[in-house]
Design an enzyme around this catalytic site. Structure first.
Site, PDB file in Angstrom:
ATOM      1  N   SER A 247      -9.965  18.868  10.362  1.00 45.50           N
ATOM      2  CA  SER A 247      -9.556  18.955  11.764  1.00 45.50           C
ATOM      3  C   SER A 247      -9.854  20.343  12.305  1.00 45.50           C
ATOM      4  CB  SER A 247      -8.073  18.633  11.864  1.00 45.50           C
ATOM      5  OG  SER A 247      -7.391  19.656  12.541  1.00 45.50           O
ATOM      6  N   LYS A 248     -10.154  20.368  13.605  1.00 44.64           N
ATOM      7  CA  LYS A 248     -10.512  21.659  14.220  1.00 44.64           C
ATOM      8  C   LYS A 248      -9.317  22.601  14.272  1.00 44.64           C
ATOM      9  CE  LYS A 248      -9.633  20.944  19.107  1.00 44.64           C
ATOM     10  NZ  LYS A 248     -10.103  20.726  20.443  1.00 44.64           N
ATOM     11  N   ARG A 249      -8.130  22.069  14.013  1.00 43.23           N
ATOM     12  CA  ARG A 249      -6.958  22.945  14.002  1.00 43.23           C
ATOM     13  C   ARG A 249      -6.994  23.919  12.833  1.00 43.23           C
ATOM     14  NH1 ARG A 249      -2.874  18.798  13.822  1.00 43.23           N
ATOM     15  NH2 ARG A 249      -4.542  17.367  14.340  1.00 43.23           N
ATOM     16  N   LYS A 250      -7.732  23.534  11.773  1.00 37.69           N
ATOM     17  CA  LYS A 250      -7.740  24.425  10.611  1.00 37.69           C
ATOM     18  C   LYS A 250      -9.138  24.808  10.142  1.00 37.69           C
ATOM     19  CE  LYS A 250      -3.306  23.460   8.613  1.00 37.69           C
ATOM     20  NZ  LYS A 250      -2.603  22.659   7.634  1.00 37.69           N
TER      21      LYS A 250
ATOM     22  N   THR B 164     -15.331  22.847  12.718  1.00 38.84           N
ATOM     23  CA  THR B 164     -15.761  21.443  12.796  1.00 38.84           C
ATOM     24  C   THR B 164     -16.850  21.210  13.829  1.00 38.84           C
ATOM     25  OG1 THR B 164     -14.000  20.986  14.356  1.00 38.84           O
ATOM     26  CG2 THR B 164     -13.561  20.402  12.072  1.00 38.84           C
TER      27      THR B 164
END
Ligand code: GLU
Length: 506
Positions: A253-256, A259
């Site tokens: 995920s782009k949160r971590k 991506t």
């Protein structure tokens, strides 16, 4: 066998994700292996989240990857239009036909009723949230409600007993009790279709033979099969691909993680290396070969070699592979050309010159001043980026708030960063000049001083900027999910002051 027709169906709701390239790649390999067709369809039925500019960037990114489709919104084809927002009437026709034939029904549930049903279901530990209360209304009742102007959605009548059985071509036989499947909304009250209806109708009308998509869609497949049956259509074969996983073992995920496909492009990866790497995530070549060309995997492709469980997106492996590809596929006398076309080009340098014009004593200062545009590792230490007077932990929260503020402002250019930086300073009650600016300078450029930061960030680009924030957060020890939830709550109120108070000493 009929001509193989496969598709990739991205929703234009965000930056082009490596997961989209990964699924597109396997679809293209499959199509080429069977000499079939590979289709790009844009699923923009979510009116609130879809944006035309994301469609443009998805196409640009997939092209950079070297992917080519035979039919799509940009190239046309015999089964168009290939953008779902241009096909609304088709979906409406099918939805109403299903109602007439008794396979779907009008549901008048209000948002309050739905909330209540969900609460009841949650208390009873049921999987199905909607209690089907409008499934058996009489014709007179329906007419009455409609005459009174009550709005409705159209829902699919999922069987109440028995099981849905299908043979996933990768995972084998999948059995789901129908009782676990919701009466899915097909048409929303505004007349727009849901993903499920539009996806199935289009796959059928576009004569898709194999649906190759990510594992996360597996739970939707019983609904889709039910829809095919209701529509009296032959379902395609399904292949659910293993997910790309982040280091934490969860879906990438782009949160971590990095991506965005453009992050890899802008960081100097070769598209052919990224593609080779992405195939490795889901497939094993005979003899466990790791480096091969697209032609080679197309020639020997066998879907039985697709993996079942998720694969870790390991950047070190990608780096290793990228180096091998540079050595193998770029001759020495072509290397400079490739680097020039990456970032050492006229276009980039023209934009860079105004930023350094007044800041160099000799030309030899140039590299030191601008290295951060071209390097991946800023060589930072936790001590250097921790805000003076705050703990590393507190600093991570400030960085995370920067990401949210930039995302919410939908502007990662210089003026967006400037606005966000003030918003975050106010929210945490810290000095913009003494706390935020040094943090931004260090975490984004690796320096305390340099070219004007906001202009530099516009040039550095959103994707690298986001990843640099994530890297800084990781360097400082990351943020636990509990902390993240707390931060989110405070951030929504735009008051995070209490979260960074120094620990009380006795
Ligand atoms: N629109 C879906 C997506 O965003 C497509 C899923 C599918 O392939 O059915 O990925």
């Amino acid at each position: 066998m009929n001509t193989v027709r496969v598709r990739i169906a991205p929703s234009p709701t965000g930056d082009p994700h490596v997961g989209t390239a990964y699924i597109a790649l396997f679809n293209m390999i499959f199509a080429r292996h069977f000499e079939g067709q590979f289709i790009l369809r844009i699923e923009d039925t979510d009116q609130t989240r879809s944006r035309p500019e994301y469609e443009t960037t998805i196409i640009e990114a997939l092209k950079w990857c070297g992917l080519k489709w035979d039919e799509g919104p940009d190239v046309g084809g015999p089964y168009g239009p290939y953008r779902q927002s241009e096909r609304t009437e088709i979906y409406q026709k099918y939805a109403y036909e299903l109602v007439e034939r008794g396979y779907a029904y009008k549901c008048f549930a209000t948002p309050e009723e739905l909330l209540e049903m969900r609460e009841v279901a949650a208390k009873q530990g049921k999987r199905v949230g909607y209690d089907r209360r409008y499934r058996n209304l009489s014709a007179a009742e329906i007419q009455e409600r409609e005459a009174a102007g009550q709005s409705f959605v159209i829902r699919l009548k999922v069987p109440l007993t028995g099981e849905c059985v299908f043979d996933d071509q990768i995972k084998g036989r999948i059995t789901t009790p129908w009782a676990d499947v919701d009466d899915q909304v097909l048409l929303k009250s505004d007349g727009f279709p849901t993903y499920h209806l539009a996806n199935v109708v289009d796959d059928a009308l576009m004569k898709i033979t194999h649906v190759i998509r990510g594992d996360e869609w597996m739970s939707s497949t019983p609904k889709h099969i039910c829809l095919y049956q209701a529509l009296n259509l032959q379902p395609p074969l399904f292949l659910h691909m293993p997910l790309l996983l982040g280091k934490d073992g969860r879906k990438l995920s782009k949160r971590k993680n990095p991506t965005s496909i453009f992050y890899f492009r802008d960081s100097g990866y070769l598209p052919e290396a990224l593609m080779n790497f992405l195939t490795l995530m889901g497939y094993s070549m005979p003899g466990e070969r790791e480096i091969y060309s697209l032609q080679e995997i197309i020639a020997d492709f066998d879907h039985k070699r697709i993996g079942i469980s998720g694969a870790f997106f390991d950047l070190q492996k990608l780096n290793w592979l990228n180096q091998k590809k540079i050595i193998e596929s770029i001759p020495e006398d072509k290397l400079w050309e490739r680097i020039v076309s990456w970032k050492f080009n006229e276009d980039f340098f023209r934009k860079l010159m105004p930023l350094i014009h007044t800041r160099i004593k000799t030309f030899s200062d140039f590299i030191e001043l601008c290295d951060f545009f071209f390097i991946s590792d800023l060589k930072l230490s936790p001590e250097r980026i921790t805000i003076k007077g705050l703990t590393p932990d507190a600093t991570t929260l400030v960085l995370q708030a920067m990401i949210w503020s930039l995302d919410e402002g939908e502007n990662w250019k210089g003026d967006g960063l400037e606005r966000a930086s003030h918003e975050v300073a106010d929210c945490f009650g810290i000095s913009h000049k003494k706390a935020i600016m040094p943090l931004l300078f260090l975490s984004l450029t690796g320096k305390q001083v340099g070219p004007p930061l906001f202009d530099a960030i516009t040039l550095l680009g959103k994707d690298i900027t986001r990843v640099r924030f994530l890297q800084a957060i990781e360097l400082l020890g990351g943020i636990s999910s509990k902390k993240m939830d707390l931060l989110k709550k405070n951030w929504e109120k735009r008051d995070c002051k209490a979260l960074i108070l120094p620990p009380q000493t006795a």
